[in-house]
Motif scaffolding. Sequence first.
Motif: not given
Length: 387
Positions: A247, A274-279, A283, A296, A341
Motif C-alpha cells: 500500500n 480510491p483504495r480498492t482491491a481492484e487497484r 488489507s 484496505l 477516502w
Amino acid sequence: MQKRSGLRGYVLLLGFMIVLFLGLSAARAWAIPEPEGLELGQTTEDEALGWRLVLHRPDGERQEYWLAEVFADSTGYEWNLGQPYLPLRLLAEAGGTPLGWQEYQVGRVHSGAAIWTEAQGFVLLLPGRQQLIKVGVDGQAIIQQEYAAPLLLEDTLCLPLALLEPLGLSWQLQSEQRLVEVWLPELPEWSGGEAVEPGGENGLDMAAAWQLAQPKLAEIWAVEAEAELLAAAETSFNAAQRNRSQNIYLAAEALHGLQLAPGEEFSFNAAVGPRTAERGFLSAIIFVDRQPVQGLGGGICQVSSTLYLALRQTKLSVLERHPHSLAVDYAPAGGDATVAWGSKDLRWQNNLEQPVYLLCRIGGGRLRIEIWQGEAPAELPALFILE
C-alpha cells in the motif's frame, strides 16, 4: 539467352549492392557516420576529414571504422573536432563490457548518463561534464580529476582520447596517418573470479547499478535544470509486513513526479485515488474510532504523514490536515496526517512563483519524499533507490 544472362547479372549486382549497403549501415551503427562521397582515409588538399579507428579486441580480432571530423550534435551545432572522438557504445560492444544509458530531459535540458562497468563498481559518464564519477558497489561516489568532456554527437555519447586510459583502455594515435588504435581490456572480474555479464549473478547487474547511481544523478541534473530541493522527510516501516508495504508503494508511486503549477492545489485523495482491491490495495491495520482494525489501504497514512513532514519545512500553504486518533510510531506528535477516502484529506497549495514537484524513494524499510522547486524531469529517477 544473352539477355537472360545480362538480367541475371543485373539482379545479382543489385542484390550485392543491397547487402553491401545494409552491411555498411550496420557497421556504422555505433560510429559517427562517414561523410558522403569519401572513401576510408581519403583526404582533401586542405586537411583530412576523418580518422581510421582500429579496435583490438581481447580475443585478438581487429575491427576497423571511420570516424568523421565534422558533424552536428543533437542541437544541430556543427563541430569541427581537432582530435578523434570514439563512440562509447562501439567500444563496449567490441570489448563485451556491460554498458547502460539513461535518457534525461527536463525543460530545455536534454542529457543522459552512461554506466561503464568496472571490476569494483562502475563509472558514470555524462555529456559535457569533465569529471569522471566512480561509484563503488557500496554506493559511494568518488569524483575523479577533470578530463576532457564526453560529447553527445549524432545521438551517440563519444569519448575524447583522454578518457580512454581512466577506463582501462590503451590507445595510440598516429597523427600523420590519421590512425587511432585502441586495445580493449578483458571483461572485468569480480571477487568470484568470473567475468561480469550484464544482469548476471556473478556481479552488479545494470538495474542495481542504476539504483546506486540515482542519488548522484538526481543531484547533478537538478543543478542543470535549475531545480532546487525545498525539503525532504524520511520515515521507516517494517518491510516484512507485505500488505502494508504494498500500500505504501502504491501511494508513493502515485505521488512520484507529480507537479503543481503556481497557484495549483494538491489533494492526496485525488492523487492516490480510491483504495480498492481492484487497484491493488491490500488489507492492513487502520484506525477506526480509536481502534486498530483491518482495512484496505492500511499504511498509506504513512505516505501522507511523510509528505506533511516535508511540507512543514517549506512555505507552501497547507489547506487541510487531520491528526490520527491514536499515536503513530513513524512520525512525531503533531507531525502525522491521516487520510480517509471521502472524508479526511491532506491538501496544500503551491503559493510559490515556480512549479514544484515531488520525488519519492523507497527501499530497505524507508520512505523518503522530496519537494523540489522547478520543472519535473521527463525521465524520473527510479522509485526504488534506497538500500
